[in-house]
Design an enzyme around this catalytic site. Structure first.
Site, PDB file in Angstrom:
ATOM      1  N   HIS A 254     -28.641  23.476 -29.653  1.00 40.74           N
ATOM      2  CA  HIS A 254     -28.177  24.504 -30.606  1.00 40.74           C
ATOM      3  C   HIS A 254     -26.935  24.038 -31.355  1.00 40.74           C
ATOM      4  CE1 HIS A 254     -25.350  26.189 -27.443  1.00 40.74           C
ATOM      5  NE2 HIS A 254     -24.619  26.401 -28.526  1.00 40.74           N
ATOM      6  N   ASP A 304     -32.703  23.715 -24.575  1.00 40.24           N
ATOM      7  CA  ASP A 304     -31.462  23.557 -25.344  1.00 40.24           C
ATOM      8  C   ASP A 304     -30.738  22.243 -24.986  1.00 40.24           C
ATOM      9  OD1 ASP A 304     -29.445  24.057 -27.091  1.00 40.24           O
ATOM     10  OD2 ASP A 304     -28.547  25.713 -25.949  1.00 40.24           O
ATOM     11  N   SER A 401     -20.048  24.864 -25.397  1.00 43.31           N
ATOM     12  CA  SER A 401     -21.480  24.567 -25.500  1.00 43.31           C
ATOM     13  C   SER A 401     -21.747  23.071 -25.531  1.00 43.31           C
ATOM     14  CB  SER A 401     -22.038  25.177 -26.774  1.00 43.31           C
ATOM     15  OG  SER A 401     -22.357  26.506 -26.538  1.00 43.31           O
ATOM     16  N   GLY A 402     -22.817  22.659 -24.906  1.00 41.13           N
ATOM     17  CA  GLY A 402     -23.181  21.240 -24.885  1.00 41.13           C
ATOM     18  C   GLY A 402     -22.476  20.472 -23.788  1.00 41.13           C
TER      19      GLY A 402
END
Ligand code: 4AZ
Length: 449
Positions: A254, A304, A401-402
């Site tokens: 994402h 994701d 995120s990530g």
């Protein structure tokens, strides 16, 4: 819960008729004989009738009682209801169903300075050295991968006469007829016919060379999470990432999808970084290729994960290194103390990330609990896992995120999750949701090959 344990009497179940309902007439000694006899047989009849009524009443009463209490009295029904309540309402009870752990038929480890490969076979005690006969490079790669390493670096045969061995040491030989099925080819032996055993080196991962210098607290010192990367677009930190190899970083799909219209050349990866204010823009590694998982869904957040191939390799050091992938069949149970790190928001109300790398311990939660109606009501797919607290104590947030969710196995750290999504940050009953790395091993190995 409360409705299940209600007193059945309160729920309109009729009361069983009690003995006090029936009463014999009082004796009268002043009556004539015939009258008295008549009175007597009448009395006897009454007594018999009363006894019959008592019996019938007791029967009806017990039948009604059994009928009303049946749901609470049936052991199988109550177990089912307790389990469902347990899983769907963590506020009432945080006990979760234990997940089964499947038995393994063979496990490996690489031991000592000589990097000798050892195998443990089901129903055979101890660790067995691996004979060289039947060995091939494909097996070496499979063993490295099964331990969570990305690559095979080196393998060779070592003469048994060149090493010091325990007299009780046993061996395992690879049966060539069974091909390369890791699980089935390992047969225990007293000796190796070739007189040689396998030495194996896999790519380094999951080690923290500087970790012993950390004294505590939340401040993250350089080298605490050497695989932590910052993925930037222009000069702006957008997401976290984890170093898998000098050329490869894994992040969330994402992160890439949100900026899919940007130039590839605008992306950089920084590793060995703690404070963003200390960054020199040219230090970042240029991203050569962005490979998002082909099944990524922006709607459901499923799959994701994305891999970034770097144009120039990262220089591994005490502060930059790879994280291990999950080992094959490695199960980190609920409650495992794992860590998430990143430069994301430190307060959900803030509009900017943190200048310095932050970390927090988050326990793994069972997907069954996390998918219950009190939490994410079935939004988790098999490619997701949850970690955090039901009271919203600590969590990943925007900008994390990530980034990595890592869990320790001994001294080695494995990348169990990639920060993916969640409802808000640190909200009670809404823990962080992570892409489950164990589900992407084939895709990762196939892509970085
Ligand atoms: C985000 O927007 C984000 N609390 C990341 C993690 C979580 C929520 C949002 C989990 O990048």
């Amino acid at each position: 819960m409360s409705s299940m344990l209600n007193d059945p009497m309160e729920d309109g179940c009729p009361e069983a008729p009690g003995p006090g309902t029936f009463r014999a007439e009082p004796d009268n000694q002043q009556q004539p004989i015939s009258q008295a006899r008549c009175w007597c047989s009448l009395r006897r009849g009454c007594v018999v009738l009363a006894a019959l009524m008592v019996l019938a009443g007791a029967g009806v009463g017990s039948w009604l009682l059994v009928l009303c209490l049946w749901p609470a009295a049936s052991p199988s029904t109550s177990t089912l209801q307790e389990e469902e309540t347990t899983v769907s309402c963590p506020g009432v009870s945080s006990e979760e169903a234990l997940l089964p752990v499947l038995p393994k038929t063979v496990s490996f480890r690489i031991n000592g300075e000589d990097s000798l490969l050892e195998a443990q076979v089901t129903a055979w005690p101890g660790w067995l050295l691996v004979c060289q006969e039947g060995w091939n490079p494909g097996l070496g790669l499979q063993v490295c991968r099964s331990l969570g390493h990305l690559r095979l670096i080196h393998h060779k045969g070592v003469n048994l006469s060149d090493i010091k061995l325990n007299s009780s040491q046993e061996f395992v030989q690879i049966s060539s007829r069974l091909g390369d099925l890791l699980e089935e080819v390992w047969q225990p032996r007293d000796n190796c016919t070739s007189g040689r055993i396998v030495s194996l080196r896999c790519s380094e991962c999951g080690a923290r060379p500087l970790a012993s210098r950390i004294v505590g607290g939340q401040a993250v010192a350089p080298g605490r999470w050497p695989w932590q990367a910052s993925v930037t677009l222009g000069s702006r930190h957008t997401c976290g990432g984890s170093v898998l190899a000098p050329h490869w970083v894994v992040t969330a799909a994402h992160c890439m999808h949100s900026f899919r219209l940007s130039y590839l050349s605008s992306w950089r990866v920084y590793a060995g970084l703690v404070s963003h204010s200390a960054v020199r823009p040219h230090q970042g590694a240029v991203v050569e290729k962005i490979i998002s998982h082909p099944l990524y869904s922006a709607q459901s957040h499923d799959y994701d994960v994305a891999l970034l191939r770097l144009r120039t390799p990262l220089n591994f050091s005490d502060t930059v290194g790879a994280v291990c992938l999950p080992a094959e069949e490695q199960h980190f149970p609920r409650g495992s103390q794992c860590w998430v790190s990143g430069w994301g928001h430190t307060d959900p109300s803030h509009t900017h990330g943190s200048d310095t790398l932050q970390d927090t311990m988050v326990p793994l939660l069972s997907t069954q609990l996390c998918n219950s109606s009190c939490m994410y009501s079935g939004a988790l797919t098999p490619r997701m896992l949850c970690a955090g607290y039901l009271d919203g104590r600590a969590d990943a947030c925007q900008g994390d995120s990530g980034g990595p969710l890592v869990c320790p196995a001994g001294d080695t750290w494995h990348l169990v999750g990639v920060v993916s999504w969640g409802r808000g940050c640190a909200e009670p009953n809404h823990p962080g949701v992570y892409a489950k790395v164990a589900e992407f091993l084939d895709w990762i190995h196939g892509t970085v090959r």
